[in-house]
Design an enzyme around this catalytic site. Structure first.
Site, PDB file in Angstrom:
ATOM      1  CE  LYS A 164      -3.790   2.131   2.661  1.00 19.14           C
ATOM      2  NZ  LYS A 164      -4.627   2.029   3.884  1.00 19.14           N
ATOM      3  CB  SER A 214      -8.055   3.757   2.955  1.00 18.50           C
ATOM      4  OG  SER A 214      -7.160   3.183   3.879  1.00 18.50           O
ATOM      5  CB  SER A 250      -8.148   1.015   5.930  1.00 16.50           C
ATOM      6  OG  SER A 250      -8.903   2.174   5.732  1.00 16.50           O
TER       7      SER A 250
HETATM    8  N1  GLN Z   1     -12.808   4.404   6.474  1.00 13.94           N
HETATM    9  C1  GLN Z   1     -12.224   4.889   7.693  1.00 13.94           C
HETATM   10  C2  GLN Z   1     -11.825   6.320   7.513  1.00 13.94           C
HETATM   11  O1  GLN Z   1     -12.179   6.873   6.550  1.00 13.94           O
HETATM   12  C3  GLN Z   1     -11.057   4.029   8.088  1.00 13.94           C
HETATM   13  C4  GLN Z   1      -9.850   4.318   7.318  1.00 13.94           C
HETATM   14  C5  GLN Z   1      -8.672   3.502   7.704  1.00 13.94           C
HETATM   15  O2  GLN Z   1      -8.798   2.514   8.419  1.00 13.94           O
HETATM   16  N2  GLN Z   1      -7.507   3.950   7.279  1.00 13.94           N
HETATM   17  O3  GLN Z   1     -11.166   6.902   8.318  1.00 13.94           O
END
Ligand code: GLN
Length: 493
Positions: free
Chosen positions: A84, A159, A183
């Site tokens: 990532k 994400s 994420s």
């Molecule tokens: N979807 C969540 C956010 O927008 C979690 C994101 C993540 O775990 N990096 O913060």
């Protein structure tokens, strides 16, 4: 050459060790497949074929020189992986999917990456995500939206959507994702692959470009729980570069995959089966829980009463930490700078951050700065931290009764690209089942457990702090009697 679309890390390991395939052949097959499908998937932000083939050649030399029995640290030797793009890889552009870091090239490896390299992994390239990990669909990427390989009109989750889509599309055997509020688990679930968010502190965060430092964790995505165990074996453990990495001993996670969950006490939280969750998802999860019961697990209802506060608490804590972490991107020290004749420091700062950060990142910086400012700190940030403690205590109480907790990973299957982009609240609410686990700092595993509306559903298994082993054992046992992790999307090439 093996059919790479069906391959797992464990199977590739065996083929490489037996000399039935070389790492160069395997890597080339992945690079060719990436070329064939990327136009419809967009999982990668960059692919470094030359470097990957160099690493593969080195892996082949080591494979010939040493035997599996006398090279204990070769779990990833010759295995093609993706990373990532919020995780630093030395000399490879690392953007966090943000325009502000478009040209940033880290001079060092993240510890997780360094450990994978030491074990002999081949790194194919960097994977798309929501900018700085802020989002649930990869639509907040500053560059491109990744598509779900099961239906390319839909999002892959986020994400870590590049990380989940790359595995599902057969573009890498395994990937690294990061999980701050879901994420790793949510995109893995939406793409029908397995993903593990380890306990906070289990894997070093050194070299991970921080979003919310008290929540961020790096973890693996792959087809199976066994593959995730192999990757975790390589990455887990204390690191002098990360003061929050835990000194807890690291077990051999693969050695603990006995396939036996007889007598395992599995909690089912009533708060995770509420209104608003798609009926197809509920039904699929219930069937999965029945499978665990059939395998000898004892199913026990538990209560996690503070679950409903998790999303609001997270959206105070995470943006607050983000606003502090992202202050370093000022156009002076890192990345892009928007210059202007006669402009002073503040002008440059405003222009650079205004142009370099996307809308969601700017929204979170403002939210976070507000809740940390004098007069509001006690009302918001302090309160949120107090409620966070209550959420953590819910889990501690539940784990007096049960060994793991089983629940949905997400309340819905993958939605269409564009469907929620103008409604941040709807997007935030999609993380109701992953965020509490992040706030509690405990590990969560998602395994594919069926389909609803022809789209993958994930079963979330939640464990005690530093008990990834039990989660992986349960996930692996489940995968020994089900075939959801063997299904593959049909791709247009
Ligand atoms: N979807 C969540 C956010 O927008 C979690 C994101 C993540 O775990 N990096 O913060």
């Amino acid at each position: 050459m093996a059919d790479i679309s069906k391959l797992t890390i464990a199977e590739a390991r065996a083929l490489l060790d037996r000399g039935e395939v070389t790492s160069v052949e395997l890597t080339q097959a992945y690079l060719d497949h990436i070329t064939a499908v990327e136009d419809s998937i967009h999982a990668f932000l960059n692919v470094d074929a030359e470097r990957a083939l160099d690493q593969a050649r080195a892996a082949d030399v080591r494979l010939q020189q040493t035997k599996a029995t006398d090279d204990g640290d070769r779990l990833m030797l010759g295995i093609p992986l993706g990373i990532k793009d919020v995780i630093s890889v030395k000399d490879v552009t690392t953007t966090c999917a943000s325009r502000i870091l478009e040209q940033y090239v880290p001079p060092f490896d993240a510890t997780s990456v360094a450990r994978l390299k030491l074990s002999g992994a081949v790194l194919l390239g960097k994977l798309n995500c929501d900018e700085f990990g802020m989002g649930s669909s990869t639509e907040n990427s500053g560059f491109v939206t990744t598509r779900n390989p099961w239906d390319t009109t839909r999002i892959p989750g986020g994400s870590s959507g590049g990380s989940s889509a790359a595995v599902a599309a057969g573009e890498a055997l395994g990937t690294l994702g990061t999980d701050t509020g879901g994420s790793i688990r949510q995109p893995a679930s939406m793409c029908g692959v397995t993903g593990l968010k380890p306990t906070y502190g289990r894997v070093s965060r050194y070299g991970l470009i921080a979003f919310a430092s008290s929540l961020d964790q790096i973890g693996p995505l792959a087809w199976t729980a066994r593959d995730c165990a192999m990757m975790l074996n390589v990455m887990a453990g204390v690191d002098p570069h990360d003061a929050t990495s835990a000194p807890e001993p690291v077990p051999d996670y693969t050695a603990m995959l006995t396939g036996d969950i007889r007598g395992l006490r599995v909690g089912v939280p009533q708060e995770f089966f509420v209104e608003g969750i798609q009926s197809g998802v509920t039904a699929t999860i219930q069937t999965a829980i029945d499978v665990l019961r059939d395998q000898g697990a004892e199913i026990i209802e538990v209560s996690l009463p503070h679950t409903k506060y998790a999303v609001p608490v997270y959206y105070i804590v995470a943006p607050a930490e983000a606003s502090a972490n992202l202050a370093r991107f000022d156009g002076v020290r890192y990345g892009t700078r928007i210059e202007q004749d006669g402009a002073n420091y503040w002008d440059i700062l405003e222009k650079t951050r205004g142009a370099g950060f996307g809308e969601e990142v700017r929204r979170r910086i403002m939210l976070g700065t507000y809740s940390l400012s004098a007069g509001y700190y006690d009302a918001y940030y302090r309160r949120a931290q107090q409620v966070r403690t209550l959420i953590r205590q819910d889990y501690q109480t539940a784990f007096e009764q049960v060994d793991i907790i089983a629940a949905p990973t997400a309340p819905a299957v993958a939605f269409r690209v564009g469907e929620k982009i103008d409604d941040p609240l709807a997007m935030y609410l999609g993380d109701v089942f992953t965020i509490p686990v992040s706030l509690a700092g405990i590990p969560g595993l998602t395994v594919p457990c069926g389909f609803s509306e022809d789209l993958p559903v994930g079963l979330q298994l939640i464990g005690r702090s530093f008990d990834e082993a039990t989660l992986l054992r349960a996930g692996d046992a489940y995968q020994q009697v089900t075939d959801w992790h063997i299904r593959r999307p049909s791709l247009a090439t």
